[in-house]
Enzyme design. Structure first.
Site, PDB file in Angstrom:
ATOM      1  N   CYS A 294       0.325  -1.278  -0.192  1.00 51.23           N
ATOM      2  CA  CYS A 294      -0.285   0.055   0.060  1.00 51.23           C
ATOM      3  C   CYS A 294       0.427   1.456   0.172  1.00 51.23           C
ATOM      4  O   CYS A 294       0.987   2.002  -0.492  1.00 51.23           O
ATOM      5  CB  CYS A 294      -0.877   0.185   1.053  1.00 51.23           C
ATOM      6  SG  CYS A 294      -2.221  -1.317   1.243  1.00 51.23           S
TER       7      CYS A 294
ATOM      8  N   VAL B 217       0.149   4.105  -2.531  1.00 53.23           N
ATOM      9  CA  VAL B 217      -0.038   5.642  -2.277  1.00 53.23           C
ATOM     10  C   VAL B 217       1.104   6.634  -2.900  1.00 53.23           C
ATOM     11  O   VAL B 217       0.725   7.731  -3.157  1.00 53.23           O
ATOM     12  CB  VAL B 217      -0.717   5.451  -1.013  1.00 53.23           C
ATOM     13  CG1 VAL B 217      -0.919   7.493  -0.470  1.00 53.23           C
ATOM     14  CG2 VAL B 217      -1.524   4.830  -0.373  1.00 53.23           C
TER      15      VAL B 217
END
Length: 511
Positions: free
Chosen positions: A152, A156
């Site tokens: 993640c 991001v």
């Protein structure tokens, strides 16, 4: 006071000791917990239709989903290739979780590395982490290939794997011609089957670049998919050998997760060689044993390689029949007598057990392809799939499963709960009870709460050993699925008839 080794207790016993019980009681008083009566009242309410309606109305919260995140599937796919080191571009805690998850299921050590991104990398980007990480991984662990995926954090902030790998090579971290396939695998979308698909596509794209020849190599490719019964790869190879089919399994991690203990640690156990992976572009065709963990890979093979693909799930009798008929077609040989005998044994066993399974209502959950195969097998037994939870479902799967259910009178009462989780399933099982539950180890909480017997099939299986060492593929696999389901039912019958002179009327050895 000196420690007495004879008094060391397992955690099962440890926390029942007086000092811990006193500590727990003090904790309750300090936290000013609700009374036991109030806890009981609320617990009973969660079994009601009223709570079920509120439970199914939630949108912003997921409780115990029946899926994992993309990078886990990605490193699972990478582990099937020779000399391949999975590399996770993200925080160190993420890769530690993935390694632990796989190790706990397979009871085998699993190796993967991380770029160990921290707060500064989250702000300024993870390029330097990758440059250093690739150099360390290449120097220390001497892989033949490093397969990279993301978590993640890297997604991001928008880290570009292709550019970062190119820069790392330019800075001398690894040789320019060293293979580093990659896949962007954000954990906040998709699931582990998506990660498997993305990584396998990335590996094949890397290995087969400029490797297409003018002629076919006479081989067939087989993709197992995200199948944690990795011994299925050996069963697949056995069946293919009986037909005399020259094949490449993409990717074969059967030894990675079921390796022999011969007194020497072997870090890389992937069985698909890089040469085989590179030459897979020249095969006659590709057969996938799962549809939804191979979607992008099959699209890539059809478009870029101009190679036909096919999905066949050799689970249960009908699924195995269709698979063997296709193998007979492509090999030009009849189905071997050995496999015909295995089919007869499986059908004989199903006939022996059908009285205990026929008409039983079943709740089950898992990945789309696993659930499809199990539902097909249950319908063959005359069992009645009732609550079907697939957290990582999609519209194509929903339509395919509904067609399967509509093909049998035993699928009439079934309902697929797409995108729901195990807390939803809990409400379903309290308001509309079933006779049997099929799923992974997380289902033991449903067994505890509802009393429904649990047949452990799927991934992960943390609280039982060695179930992954038994094939679920082919007629041999059908016998194993039958064994696990019917004996779970009989075990539960024994538990319910165990009290002498009260419930033991059927507690016998005649069955």
């Amino acid at each position: 006071m000196a420690q007495n080794v004879d008094q060391i207790k397992d955690h099962v016993e440890l926390f029942h000791q007086p000092e811990y019980q006193e500590l727990f009681q003090g904790k309750k008083e300090f936290e000013d917990c609700h009374s036991a009566d109030e806890i009981t009242r609320v617990a009973e309410w969660t079994k009601s239709w009223d709570y079920r309606e509120k439970n199914f109305a939630r949108e912003a919260l997921t409780v115990n989903p029946a899926k994992a995140c993309q990078p886990l599937g990605a490193i699972f796919a990478a582990s099937g290739f020779e000399g391949t080191l999975p590399f996770v571009h993200g925080s160190q805690g993420c890769v530690a979780y993935f390694r632990t998850h796989l190790t706990r299921h397979f009871k085998e050590p699993f190796s993967a590395v991380s770029s160990s991104m921290t707060e500064d990398a989250a702000v300024f980007g993870g390029l330097q982490n990758m440059v250093d990480g690739l150099e360390n991984a290449y120097t220390l662990y001497k892989p033949k290939m490093i397969a990279m995926c993301t978590t993640c954090m890297a997604e991001v902030i928008g880290d570009d794997l292709q550019a970062f790998i190119k820069t790392s090579k330019e800075r001398g971290s690894i040789p320019v011609d060293f293979p580093v396939p990659y896949a962007h695998t954000p954990s906040f979308v998709g699931s582990h089957i998506t990660g498997y698909d993305n990584m396998l596509k990335g590996i094949l794209a890397n290995l087969t670049e400029n490797k297409q020849s003018e002629s076919k190599n006479g081989k067939w490719n087989f993709i197992p998919g995200f199948d944690t019964y990795t011994v299925n790869n050996r069963e697949l190879r056995r069946i293919l050998n009986l037909f005399g089919i020259d094949a490449t399994i993409l990717a074969d991690n059967s030894d990675t997760f079921d390796s022999p203990n011969e007194g020497e640690f072997v870090m890389y156990q992937g069985k698909t060689t890089l040469e085989e992976g590179a030459d897979s572009i020249n095969a006659e065709g590709t057969i996938a044993l799962q549809a939804y963990s191979t979607t992008k890979t099959r699209e890539y093979i059809e478009k870029e390689w101009q190679q036909p693909t096919l999905v066949l799930r050799p689970v249960g009798i009908r699924g195995t029949d269709a698979f063997l008929q296709k193998l007979s077609e492509i090999s030009g040989k009849p189905i071997p007598r050995e496999l015909e005998i295995e089919r007869g044994r499986a059908i004989d066993a199903m006939t022996d057990s059908q009285a205990w399974i026929h008409g039983k209502s079943v709740a089950l959950y898992g990945d789309p392809d696993l659930v499809y195969g199990l539902v097909s097998f249950l319908l063959e037994l005359g069992a009645e799939p009732t609550h079907i939870v697939v957290t990582n479902s999609n519209e194509v799967f929903e339509a395919e499963l509904q067609t399967l259910l509509d093909s049998s009178q035993y699928g009439t009462n079934a309902k697929l709960w797409s995108g729901k989780d195990l807390w939803h399933l809990r409400s379903l099982m309290f308001t509309e009870p079933v006779d049997l539950l099929i799923g992974n180890s997380y289902g033991k909480y449903l067994w505890r709460d509802t009393g429904t017997p649990l047949a452990r099939i799927g991934y992960p299986l943390f609280d039982r050993h060695h179930l992954h060492r038994y094939p679920t593929l082919g007629y041999t696999g059908a016998l194993n699925l039958l064994n696990w389901t019917v004996n779970t039912i009989l075990d539960d019958l024994d538990r319910k008839t165990i009290v002498p002179a009260k419930t033991d009327i059927s507690y016998d050895l005649i069955r």
